[in-house]
Design a protein around this motif. Structure first.
Motif, PDB file in Angstrom:
ATOM      1  N   GLU A  20      -8.611 -21.179   0.307  1.00 43.50           N
ATOM      2  CA  GLU A  20      -7.522 -21.459   1.239  1.00 43.50           C
ATOM      3  C   GLU A  20      -7.879 -22.657   2.118  1.00 43.50           C
ATOM      4  O   GLU A  20      -8.273 -22.492   3.278  1.00 43.50           O
ATOM      5  CB  GLU A  20      -7.219 -20.227   2.102  1.00 43.50           C
ATOM      6  CG  GLU A  20      -6.722 -19.031   1.305  1.00 43.50           C
ATOM      7  CD  GLU A  20      -6.360 -17.855   2.196  1.00 43.50           C
ATOM      8  OE1 GLU A  20      -6.147 -18.061   3.405  1.00 43.50           O
ATOM      9  OE2 GLU A  20      -6.309 -16.720   1.683  1.00 43.50           O
ATOM     10  N   PRO A  21      -7.725 -23.855   1.594  1.00 42.47           N
ATOM     11  CA  PRO A  21      -8.109 -25.045   2.365  1.00 42.47           C
ATOM     12  C   PRO A  21      -7.234 -25.285   3.580  1.00 42.47           C
ATOM     13  O   PRO A  21      -7.646 -25.995   4.503  1.00 42.47           O
ATOM     14  CB  PRO A  21      -7.980 -26.179   1.346  1.00 42.47           C
ATOM     15  CG  PRO A  21      -7.047 -25.660   0.311  1.00 42.47           C
ATOM     16  CD  PRO A  21      -7.276 -24.188   0.233  1.00 42.47           C
ATOM     17  N   GLN A  22      -6.033 -24.697   3.628  1.00 42.03           N
ATOM     18  CA  GLN A  22      -5.138 -24.897   4.766  1.00 42.03           C
ATOM     19  C   GLN A  22      -5.269 -23.799   5.815  1.00 42.03           C
ATOM     20  O   GLN A  22      -4.479 -23.742   6.746  1.00 42.03           O
ATOM     21  CB  GLN A  22      -3.687 -24.953   4.278  1.00 42.03           C
ATOM     22  CG  GLN A  22      -3.401 -26.093   3.324  1.00 42.03           C
ATOM     23  CD  GLN A  22      -3.691 -27.452   3.950  1.00 42.03           C
ATOM     24  OE1 GLN A  22      -3.384 -27.687   5.131  1.00 42.03           O
ATOM     25  NE2 GLN A  22      -4.294 -28.338   3.177  1.00 42.03           N
ATOM     26  N   ASN A  23      -6.268 -22.961   5.694  1.00 41.81           N
ATOM     27  CA  ASN A  23      -6.496 -21.892   6.661  1.00 41.81           C
ATOM     28  C   ASN A  23      -7.259 -22.465   7.859  1.00 41.81           C
ATOM     29  O   ASN A  23      -8.431 -22.839   7.763  1.00 41.81           O
ATOM     30  CB  ASN A  23      -7.285 -20.760   6.009  1.00 41.81           C
ATOM     31  CG  ASN A  23      -7.361 -19.529   6.881  1.00 41.81           C
ATOM     32  OD1 ASN A  23      -7.651 -19.615   8.078  1.00 41.81           O
ATOM     33  ND2 ASN A  23      -7.111 -18.371   6.287  1.00 41.81           N
ATOM     34  N   SER A  24      -6.577 -22.531   8.993  1.00 41.60           N
ATOM     35  CA  SER A  24      -7.171 -23.148  10.183  1.00 41.60           C
ATOM     36  C   SER A  24      -8.422 -22.414  10.642  1.00 41.60           C
ATOM     37  O   SER A  24      -9.418 -23.033  11.038  1.00 41.60           O
ATOM     38  CB  SER A  24      -6.134 -23.174  11.313  1.00 41.60           C
ATOM     39  OG  SER A  24      -6.684 -23.684  12.502  1.00 41.60           O
ATOM     40  N   HIS A  25      -8.390 -21.098  10.577  1.00 37.80           N
ATOM     41  CA  HIS A  25      -9.543 -20.306  11.017  1.00 37.80           C
ATOM     42  C   HIS A  25     -10.749 -20.548  10.111  1.00 37.80           C
ATOM     43  O   HIS A  25     -11.886 -20.669  10.596  1.00 37.80           O
ATOM     44  CB  HIS A  25      -9.172 -18.825  11.015  1.00 37.80           C
ATOM     45  CG  HIS A  25     -10.286 -17.917  11.417  1.00 37.80           C
ATOM     46  ND1 HIS A  25     -10.848 -17.924  12.681  1.00 37.80           N
ATOM     47  CD2 HIS A  25     -10.969 -16.960  10.712  1.00 37.80           C
ATOM     48  CE1 HIS A  25     -11.808 -17.026  12.744  1.00 37.80           C
ATOM     49  NE2 HIS A  25     -11.901 -16.422  11.563  1.00 37.80           N
ATOM     50  N   TYR A  26     -10.503 -20.634   8.808  1.00 38.30           N
ATOM     51  CA  TYR A  26     -11.606 -20.883   7.878  1.00 38.30           C
ATOM     52  C   TYR A  26     -12.220 -22.264   8.111  1.00 38.30           C
ATOM     53  O   TYR A  26     -13.447 -22.439   8.042  1.00 38.30           O
ATOM     54  CB  TYR A  26     -11.112 -20.781   6.430  1.00 38.30           C
ATOM     55  CG  TYR A  26     -10.840 -19.367   5.971  1.00 38.30           C
ATOM     56  CD1 TYR A  26     -11.058 -18.278   6.806  1.00 38.30           C
ATOM     57  CD2 TYR A  26     -10.366 -19.109   4.685  1.00 38.30           C
ATOM     58  CE1 TYR A  26     -10.810 -16.988   6.389  1.00 38.30           C
ATOM     59  CE2 TYR A  26     -10.108 -17.824   4.249  1.00 38.30           C
ATOM     60  CZ  TYR A  26     -10.329 -16.765   5.107  1.00 38.30           C
ATOM     61  OH  TYR A  26     -10.091 -15.485   4.690  1.00 38.30           O
ATOM     62  N   GLN A  27     -11.382 -23.252   8.386  1.00 41.61           N
ATOM     63  CA  GLN A  27     -11.901 -24.593   8.662  1.00 41.61           C
ATOM     64  C   GLN A  27     -12.741 -24.614   9.937  1.00 41.61           C
ATOM     65  O   GLN A  27     -13.756 -25.309  10.022  1.00 41.61           O
ATOM     66  CB  GLN A  27     -10.738 -25.590   8.770  1.00 41.61           C
ATOM     67  CG  GLN A  27     -10.014 -25.885   7.464  1.00 41.61           C
ATOM     68  CD  GLN A  27     -10.822 -26.750   6.519  1.00 41.61           C
ATOM     69  OE1 GLN A  27     -11.927 -27.195   6.843  1.00 41.61           O
ATOM     70  NE2 GLN A  27     -10.277 -26.991   5.321  1.00 41.61           N
ATOM     71  N   LEU A  28     -12.347 -23.827  10.924  1.00 43.28           N
ATOM     72  CA  LEU A  28     -13.132 -23.736  12.159  1.00 43.28           C
ATOM     73  C   LEU A  28     -14.508 -23.149  11.874  1.00 43.28           C
ATOM     74  O   LEU A  28     -15.535 -23.675  12.343  1.00 43.28           O
ATOM     75  CB  LEU A  28     -12.382 -22.868  13.180  1.00 43.28           C
ATOM     76  CG  LEU A  28     -13.147 -22.506  14.451  1.00 43.28           C
ATOM     77  CD1 LEU A  28     -13.484 -23.751  15.268  1.00 43.28           C
ATOM     78  CD2 LEU A  28     -12.348 -21.500  15.291  1.00 43.28           C
ATOM     79  N   LEU A  29     -14.543 -22.060  11.112  1.00 41.50           N
ATOM     80  CA  LEU A  29     -15.831 -21.448  10.781  1.00 41.50           C
ATOM     81  C   LEU A  29     -16.688 -22.380   9.924  1.00 41.50           C
ATOM     82  O   LEU A  29     -17.916 -22.429  10.074  1.00 41.50           O
ATOM     83  CB  LEU A  29     -15.593 -20.123  10.050  1.00 41.50           C
ATOM     84  CG  LEU A  29     -14.878 -19.025  10.849  1.00 41.50           C
ATOM     85  CD1 LEU A  29     -14.694 -17.786   9.979  1.00 41.50           C
ATOM     86  CD2 LEU A  29     -15.643 -18.675  12.103  1.00 41.50           C
TER      87      LEU A  29
END
Length: 607
Positions: free
Chosen positions: A408-417
């Motif tokens: 999920e490249p568009q997941n903001s939370h994942y990008q933060l982590l």
């Protein structure tokens, strides 16, 4: 000659006389000597009277007699009806007069109780004053002034109790004062003061809701209502649901539903409100709307087992009614998918494919299931990354978090982590890109990522990193895109599609990703995207996820659903739009038209 004629006449008379005497003699001789004697007076002395039965043959009355009899009967009935009507009128009049007399007596008694209560209140006898004010309100419940007086007496009594530090009783009295007169500002102020002294935060809606729940648990509905209303004033959508629950307990279902709709208007993701509305529709046997609202309840709270199991049960019953309907199996698959039963969903989609491989909803449903399983797999990598990060294994955590982002490249939370993992490993350039990607993915909910970017800009290490960033930014972006393309889950196998764009056969790798077990957190935020991303309905639903309180978006989605023939879903969206903006006559008019069309289709289906 003359004498001869006379003689002949005499001779004839003589012969006639002889013949007569002969007849008399023969009759006497024929009478038997042993015949019974004729009846005498003695025989009638003991005689009994015999009633001769009436004959069943009557003389047919003359038409004039029939008309006279009918007129007489009609007049008799009219007189009886008139007498009965007069009797009923007199009875009703007497009952009304008695009721009026009793009502006047009640008003007089209410006024007397009110005067006595005021006297007791002025003397400081608040208990007796409150008791008499309650009697006054009981005898004259429509008198607003009596209610104001009762509320005022409880308010003064509550103030006195606060000064005596009797906080529990003071809080109870002040709640009762507000229940009788909700606009009693002094009672509200004193209640907040008493709650503060009792170590409760009166401005915390969750605190007020918890107090209301506790009161409801002991059966004090009135005081619980006051606490829930306090939560409503503080803007809590949960409080709206609680008020709706109270009205539901009182069997005022329409009022309860209006409060649930207000809760949704306040918080478009209030799963409990969606669930309760779904249950109301289910109780009225409207399974279409029930399934629609229950589905949204599960979307916003996948841990709601009641909504989930009820939704699945609805679709199982639909399948039982018509096992040859592909739409029924697709609906059941969607319900199972929302509950994270991916294996069950796959089975139902396979059955739907066997029944109707060209079904317009089948491909979108399968694509949605793939996304759900991808998200579930991504969550597993996320949890593993968090666990490793907490143990100081930053390199291993980065590996796991990179896997999650690849799903999920568009997941903001994942990008933060991911940015935090890069930063912990000293890769500040990659961390900067990840934080920036987090902000771009969700600008409204990326304050943490923006804060990290700001801190990095003020960091000396970041200044050195900026030199590297400019030269490697393009290459890194290409690598990131390449990594995403290489993901075995993101890539889709289109070789199994026929000319119409549908699956010609169900391949073994149709359901991509690891679907064993449930999602770690039980969340499935993308499960509601069961339409093609290029479809207008899908686009509107995605827009609504960012702005659920926009009535115009709900209205546009309703029109699109209506064009697609999904009237039940369209009705749901029109109801939400009307609840969010009740002053828009266009919404209400289209809602009425669509509702009429829906009922007509239901009637046709029934025939």
């Amino acid at each position: 000659m003359k004498n001869a004629r006379i003689n002949k006449i005499y001779f004839s008379l003589f012969i006639s006389l002889l013949m007569a005497m002969s007849l008399i003699t023969s009759s006497v001789e024929a009478t038997k000597l042993n015949a019974p004697p004729l009846p005498s007076e003695k025989d009638f002395a003991n005689a009994q009277e015999v009633n001769v039965p009436n004959s069943r043959y009557h003389r047919r009355p003359d038409y004039r007699e029939a008309e006279a009899q009918a007129k007489e009967d009609a007049e008799k009935k009219a007189d009886e009806a008139k007498a009965n009507a007069e009797k009923a009128r007199q009875t009703a009049l007497k009952a009304y007069q008695d009721k009026l007399t009793n009502y006047k007596k009640q008003l007089e008694m209410a006024a007397t109780f009110n005067r006595q209560a005021i006297t007791f209140g002025k003397s400081g006898n608040y208990s007796d004053a409150i008791a008499l004010h309650e009697k006054a309100c009981k005898y004259d419940p429509s008198n607003k002034q009596f209610k104001i007086n009762l509320s005022a007496a409880r308010t003064v009594y509550g103030k006195t109790l606060i000064s005596q530090n009797n906080l529990n009783l003071a809080i109870s009295e002040l709640r009762k004062a507000l229940y009788v007169a909700p606009d009693n500002a002094m009672a509200e102020s004193l209640l907040n003061q008493a709650l503060t002294k009792a170590n409760f935060d009166p401005n915390n809606p969750d605190t007020r809701i918890k107090l209301g729940d506790k009161l409801l648990g002991v059966g004090d509905n009135d005081e619980a209502y006051v606490e829930y209303q306090a939560g409503v004033k503080l803007g809590s959508s949960k409080a709206y649901v609680k008020v709706g629950d109270l009205y539901y307990r009182l069997s005022q279902l329409q009022v309860a539903q209006s409060w649930y709709l207000q809760a949704i208007a306040k918080d478009s993701k209030n799963s409990e409100a969606y669930r309760n509305i779904g249950m109301l529709y289910l109780a009225s046997k409207d399974t279409t709307n029930a399934a629609s609202y229950l589905r949204k309840a599960v979307i916003y709270n996948s841990n709601d087992t009641i909504a989930s199991s009820t939704l699945i049960d609805i679709w199982r019953k639909q399948v039982a009614k018509d096992d040859n309907s592909a739409d029924n199996h697709i609906g059941l698959a969607g319900a199972l998918q929302l509950s994270n039963d991916f294996n069950g969903a796959k089975t139902e989609y396979s059955k739907a494919y066997q029944l109707d491989p060209n079904n317009v909803n089948l491909q979108a449903g399968i694509a949605s299931l793939n996304k759900a399983m991808q998200h579930c797999q991504a969550q597993k990598y996320e949890l593993a990354a968090k666990s490793l990060y907490g143990q100081g294994l930053y390199k291993e955590a980065l590996t796991q978090m990179s896997q999650a982002v690849s799903f999920e490249p568009q997941n903001s939370h994942y990008q933060l982590l991911l940015g935090q993992c890069f930063e912990a490993n000293g890769d500040y350039a990659s961390a900067h890109r990840a934080y920036l990607a987090s902000v771009l993915a969700d600008p409204n909910n990326s304050s943490d990522a923006a804060s990290r970017l700001k801190q990095m800009e003020s960091n000396s290490q970041h200044k050195a990193m900026n030199k590297v960033t400019n030269s490697t930014n393009n290459q890194s972006n290409e690598n990131q895109v390449s990594d995403i393309k290489q993901s075995p889950i993101v890539n889709s196998d289109s070789s199994n599609l026929n000319a119409s764009g549908n699956y010609a056969t169900i391949p073994k790798n149709l359901y991509e990703g690891n679907n064993e077990g449930n999602c770690p957190n039980g969340k499935n935020p993308i499960a509601n995207g069961q339409q093609n991303e290029l479809n207008n309905i899908s686009n509107l639903k995605q827009a609504l996820e960012q702005n659920m309180q926009n009535p115009d978006l709900h209205y546009k989605l309703a029109l699109s659903l209506k064009e697609a023939g999904q009237l039940s879903e369209a009705l749901s969206e029109l109801r939400i739009a009307s609840a969010l903006n009740p002053n828009n006559t266009k919404y209400s008019q289209d809602l009425a038209i669509t509702l009429k069309q829906y009922h007509q289709e239901q009637a046709k289906a029934g025939n």
